[in-house]
Design a protein around this motif. Structure first.
Motif, mmCIF file in Angstrom:
data_model
loop_
_atom_site.group_PDB
_atom_site.id
_atom_site.type_symbol
_atom_site.label_atom_id
_atom_site.label_comp_id
_atom_site.label_asym_id
_atom_site.label_seq_id
_atom_site.Cartn_x
_atom_site.Cartn_y
_atom_site.Cartn_z
ATOM 1 N N GLY A 121 0.789 -1.227 0.000
ATOM 2 C CA GLY A 121 0.000 0.000 0.000
ATOM 3 C C GLY A 121 0.821 1.276 0.000
ATOM 4 N N GLY A 122 1.868 1.314 0.828
ATOM 5 C CA GLY A 122 2.706 2.497 0.869
ATOM 6 C C GLY A 122 3.389 2.762 -0.454
ATOM 7 N N GLU A 123 3.834 1.709 -1.106
ATOM 8 C CA GLU A 123 4.486 1.856 -2.417
ATOM 9 C C GLU A 123 3.495 2.305 -3.478
ATOM 10 N N GLN A 124 2.275 1.828 -3.385
ATOM 11 C CA GLN A 124 1.249 2.275 -4.331
ATOM 12 C C GLN A 124 0.997 3.780 -4.192
ATOM 13 N N LEU A 125 0.886 4.249 -2.943
ATOM 14 C CA LEU A 125 0.663 5.667 -2.705
ATOM 15 C C LEU A 125 1.866 6.497 -3.137
ATOM 16 N N ASP A 126 3.069 6.006 -2.845
ATOM 17 C CA ASP A 126 4.274 6.725 -3.256
ATOM 18 C C ASP A 126 4.392 6.779 -4.774
ATOM 19 N N SER A 127 4.043 5.695 -5.433
ATOM 20 C CA SER A 127 4.081 5.673 -6.902
ATOM 21 C C SER A 127 3.135 6.712 -7.473
ATOM 22 N N LEU A 128 1.943 6.799 -6.895
ATOM 23 C CA LEU A 128 0.966 7.772 -7.368
ATOM 24 C C LEU A 128 1.467 9.190 -7.124
ATOM 25 N N ALA A 129 2.134 9.404 -5.988
ATOM 26 C CA ALA A 129 2.676 10.728 -5.683
ATOM 27 C C ALA A 129 3.733 11.132 -6.703
ATOM 28 N N VAL A 130 4.583 10.184 -7.114
ATOM 29 C CA VAL A 130 5.606 10.478 -8.114
ATOM 30 C C VAL A 130 4.964 10.829 -9.458
ATOM 31 N N VAL A 131 3.964 10.061 -9.862
ATOM 32 C CA VAL A 131 3.270 10.328 -11.129
ATOM 33 C C VAL A 131 2.582 11.688 -11.085
ATOM 34 N N ALA A 132 1.850 11.945 -10.003
ATOM 35 C CA ALA A 132 1.146 13.221 -9.876
ATOM 36 C C ALA A 132 2.126 14.387 -9.831
ATOM 37 N N GLY A 133 3.277 14.184 -9.179
ATOM 38 C CA GLY A 133 4.277 15.240 -9.108
ATOM 39 C C GLY A 133 4.823 15.585 -10.477
ATOM 40 N N HIS A 134 5.040 14.579 -11.311
ATOM 41 C CA HIS A 134 5.522 14.845 -12.665
ATOM 42 C C HIS A 134 4.468 15.601 -13.470
ATOM 43 N N VAL A 135 3.225 15.175 -13.372
ATOM 44 C CA VAL A 135 2.145 15.858 -14.082
ATOM 45 C C VAL A 135 2.072 17.322 -13.646
ATOM 46 N N ARG A 136 2.158 17.533 -12.336
ATOM 47 C CA ARG A 136 2.079 18.898 -11.803
ATOM 48 C C ARG A 136 3.234 19.760 -12.314
ATOM 49 N N THR A 137 4.440 19.193 -12.343
ATOM 50 C CA THR A 137 5.603 19.951 -12.797
ATOM 51 C C THR A 137 5.442 20.412 -14.240
ATOM 52 N N ILE A 138 5.019 19.505 -15.109
ATOM 53 C CA ILE A 138 4.832 19.863 -16.513
ATOM 54 C C ILE A 138 3.705 20.883 -16.657
ATOM 55 N N ALA A 139 2.638 20.714 -15.892
ATOM 56 C CA ALA A 139 1.520 21.655 -15.960
ATOM 57 C C ALA A 139 1.941 23.042 -15.491
ATOM 58 N N GLU A 140 2.694 23.110 -14.395
ATOM 59 C CA GLU A 140 3.147 24.407 -13.891
ATOM 60 C C GLU A 140 4.041 25.118 -14.890
ATOM 61 N N GLN A 141 4.814 24.347 -15.640
ATOM 62 C CA GLN A 141 5.714 24.934 -16.628
ATOM 63 C C GLN A 141 4.980 25.409 -17.871
ATOM 64 N N SER A 142 3.983 24.645 -18.304
ATOM 65 C CA SER A 142 3.425 24.870 -19.631
ATOM 66 C C SER A 142 2.095 25.601 -19.670
ATOM 67 N N LEU A 143 1.339 25.588 -18.558
ATOM 68 C CA LEU A 143 0.000 26.171 -18.600
ATOM 69 C C LEU A 143 0.031 27.650 -18.247
ATOM 70 N N THR A 144 -0.824 28.413 -18.908
ATOM 71 C CA THR A 144 -0.969 29.833 -18.608
ATOM 72 C C THR A 144 -1.964 29.995 -17.474
ATOM 73 N N MET A 145 -1.536 30.674 -16.419
ATOM 74 C CA MET A 145 -2.409 30.874 -15.269
ATOM 75 C C MET A 145 -3.321 32.066 -15.504
ATOM 76 N N PRO A 146 -4.611 31.958 -15.177
ATOM 77 C CA PRO A 146 -5.520 33.090 -15.345
ATOM 78 C C PRO A 146 -5.076 34.271 -14.491
ATOM 79 N N GLY A 147 -4.900 35.414 -15.145
ATOM 80 C CA GLY A 147 -4.476 36.603 -14.427
ATOM 81 C C GLY A 147 -3.051 36.528 -13.925
ATOM 82 N N GLY A 148 -2.239 35.582 -14.464
ATOM 83 C CA GLY A 148 -0.883 35.402 -13.955
ATOM 84 C C GLY A 148 0.120 35.138 -15.048
ATOM 85 N N THR A 149 1.021 34.184 -14.787
ATOM 86 C CA THR A 149 2.135 33.917 -15.688
ATOM 87 C C THR A 149 1.686 33.159 -16.930
ATOM 88 N N THR A 150 2.448 33.361 -18.003
ATOM 89 C CA THR A 150 2.194 32.683 -19.264
ATOM 90 C C THR A 150 3.052 31.436 -19.351
#
Length: 218
Positions: A121-150
């Motif tokens: 179970g712990g490894e499953q949760l950690d695996s999901l955290a790693v996947v979600a972290g990668h998704v978040r990193t790419i999204a933070e880099q590439s997405l334009t924030m409303p009223g904020g950074t491009t």
């Protein structure tokens, strides 16, 4: 006035102007009610953000019958799409906060993809955290924030590097050499990173499932 209607009004504001633009006063004004009327449904902004976050992220799409690797790929792609639709979710889904039922369903669905994989179970949760972290990193880099950074795509970054290195190649030789070998398949950071994460998980899962009974590979 309903809690769902209040959250929807707040989501509309956040989509247009960012999460910081959301206030009890502004939401009340957009709904043509007084701010005090909102407090009958939600006690303050923190609770409002929790409700609008869960409502905006919604339930994860279903992808039945997929193997763990394809299931996690679909989960990650769907998560990126949710961030793409509501970029302010990148800000509202961090830190200590209340987790709503929709967000918990996302987590449950991601962990479910690894059920029976041999990971505990712990490894499953950690695996999901790693996947979600990668998704978040790419999204933070590439997405334009409303009223904020491009946001910047990989193609944008590459173009900027090419421009700089046109006169500075000798100063940054390794970077210049790497850029010369790019085959044009830019904007693949999300998929490339996910596949490398999955490759690592596959090594662990294979070792775990092929290990003799009673042993536990590191």
């Amino acid at each position: 006035m309903t809690l769902e209607g209040i959250a929807e009004a707040a989501i509309t504001i956040a989509d247009a102007d960012g999460l910081d633009a959301v206030s009890m006063q502004r939401v009340a004004g957009d709904l043509s009610f007084t701010k005090m009327a909102l407090y009958r449904y939600v006690p303050g902004k923190a609770e409002l953000v929790a409700v609008m976050t869960d409502q905006a992220i919604g339930l994860p799409p279903e992808h039945p019958g997929l193997a763990w690797r394809e299931a996690l790929q679909a989960w990650a792609t769907d998560l990126f799409a949710a961030f793409e639709k509501h970029p302010w979710l990148l800000h509202s889904t961090v830190g200590r906060r209340v987790l709503g039922p929709n967000e918990l369903t996302w987590m449950d669905r991601g962990v479910q993809a690894l059920a029976g994989s041999g990971l505990h179970g712990g490894e499953q949760l950690d695996s999901l955290a790693v996947v979600a972290g990668h998704v978040r990193t790419i999204a933070e880099q590439s997405l334009t924030m409303p009223g904020g950074t491009t946001g910047s795509t990989e193609e944008d970054i590459t173009s900027a590097l090419v421009e700089v290195l046109s006169t500075e190649a000798e100063r940054f030789p390794a970077l210049a050499t790497a850029l010369q070998s790019i085959d044009g398949n830019q904007n693949q950071g999300l998929t490339f990173g996910l596949q490398r994460i999955f490759d690592g998980l596959e090594v662990l899962i294979t070792a775990r499932t092929s290990a003799p009974a009673g042993s536990q590979p590191a």
